[in-house]
Design an enzyme around this catalytic site. Structure first.
Site, PDB file in Angstrom:
ATOM      1  N   HIS A 111       0.882  -1.142   0.014  1.00 56.16           N
ATOM      2  CA  HIS A 111       0.087  -0.124   0.049  1.00 56.16           C
ATOM      3  C   HIS A 111       0.927   1.304   0.111  1.00 56.16           C
ATOM      4  CE1 HIS A 111       0.731   1.210   4.305  1.00 56.16           C
ATOM      5  NE2 HIS A 111       0.859   0.150   4.481  1.00 56.16           N
ATOM      6  N   HIS A 113       0.915   5.627  -1.515  1.00 54.98           N
ATOM      7  CA  HIS A 113       0.373   6.775  -2.490  1.00 54.98           C
ATOM      8  C   HIS A 113       1.205   6.811  -3.940  1.00 54.98           C
ATOM      9  CE1 HIS A 113      -1.963   8.112   0.995  1.00 54.98           C
ATOM     10  NE2 HIS A 113      -1.019   8.615   1.536  1.00 54.98           N
TER      11      HIS A 113
END
Length: 327
Positions: A111, A113
């Site tokens: 995970h 951005h």
């Protein structure tokens, strides 16, 4: 009476079909390692959650962290320099190689951005499973605006970039400030569009069309912040290897709603109306509505409502007329 006979006949046919399938599975198990191969595929699974900022991504990621030991998989955070969502070409190659060949970290949940990256471009045979969550674009921007100034209750002592700026979001919009400009809405589309230059060209119609294409064709499931529990429920039903126990944990766990932006003030109707006049909002909102429609369509075919609660449907297909017949 005829209806009862029809139901009885249908149940008998299903039972016979299931028996034939079990016999064939057992025969293949005796003949070769097909069952082991299936297990290997599950253990080789990789999920990428390229999380969009301020969409309840920390709340959802906490669930993955809480379940990883119990469900026996690894969770890895992709930390890019200055949270840049676009990787250099050489980093793209490194990332793809890590994801596909780092066997010690499989099954893995990554995970961070980072905008969508097409693994097929790098000659990868087995691509990872992409998931994501998006949010109403104005609500996301408002949350991010106050987050930069006041932080949240996840790490309350951390100094934020705009700390000390007491200006409200309404005041910012009224004054034409840069932190609340319509251009700041342009984020969810490029995250789904990917690493092409046009994806980050604010207001690009091509970028929105590509984001829609990727959402439908390259993502396993995309939820919305406003219906996060349903998103988690569907993931648990479809990918129990990772998400077994996730729904109950979300409902009862301490971390589920942990991250809340501090000092957030809802914008006035006048502020919202002003932002909605921009073409950028119209495109981001169109993409959000598109994602919401896709999610609700998937949910409608996967669950049923009873007494106000949602229940996952059991398997609704079976195999029959299987030839050649077993001896």
């Amino acid at each position: 009476m005829n209806a009862d006979r029809h139901i009885f006949k249908e149940n008998i046919e299903r039972a016979i079909a299931r028996h034939e399938v079990r016999e064939i599975e057992q025969r293949h198990t005796m003949d070769g390692p097909r069952q082991d191969a299936t297990l290997d595929e599950e253990e080789d699974m990789v999920i990428i959650y390229n999380r969009v900022p301020k969409t309840a991504s920390t709340s959802f990621t906490n669930i993955a962290y809480d379940l990883c030991a119990k469900n026996k998989y690894h969770v890895l955070h992709i930390n890019t320099t200055k949270n840049n969502p676009v990787m250099s070409l050489q980093d793209q190659v490194r990332f793809v190689k890590n994801i596909t060949s780092w066997k010690e970290m499989k099954p893995g949940f990554y995970h961070g951005h980072v905008s969508y990256l097409d693994f097929a471009k790098f000659g990868v045979k087995k691509k990872p499973i992409y998931i994501n969550v998006i949010r109403d674009p104005i609500e996301r921007l408002v949350s991010y605006y106050y987050f930069l100034r006041f932080g949240d209750d996840y790490r309350p002592g951390l100094r934020r970039r705009k700390q000390g700026d007491k200006k409200t979001f309404d005041e910012c919009v009224a004054e034409g400030g840069s932190d609340c400009a319509p251009e700041k809405l342009w984020l969810q589309i490029p995250f789904f569009c990917g690493h092409s230059s046009e994806c980050w060209n604010v207001g690009s119609r091509w970028a929105m069309d590509q984001a829609k294409y990727n959402l439908v064709n390259e993502y396993f499931l995309v939820g919305v912040t406003e219906e996060l529990e349903d998103f988690i429920m569907l993931l648990e039903a479809a990918l129990p290897r990772f998400f077994r126990g996730a729904t109950e944990l979300y409902r009862t766990g301490k971390k589920s709603h942990l991250r809340k932006t501090t000092e957030k003030k809802l914008p006035t109707k006048q502020t919202i109306a002003k932002l909605q006049q921009s073409d950028i909002w119209k495109m981001e909102n169109e993409f959000y509505e598109f994602a919401l429609e896709q999610f609700q369509f998937i949910r409608a075919h996967a669950v049923r409502e009873k007494d106000g609660d949602l229940y996952i449907l059991a398997q609704n297909f079976f195999y029959e007329k299987i030839y050649p017949k077993s001896n």
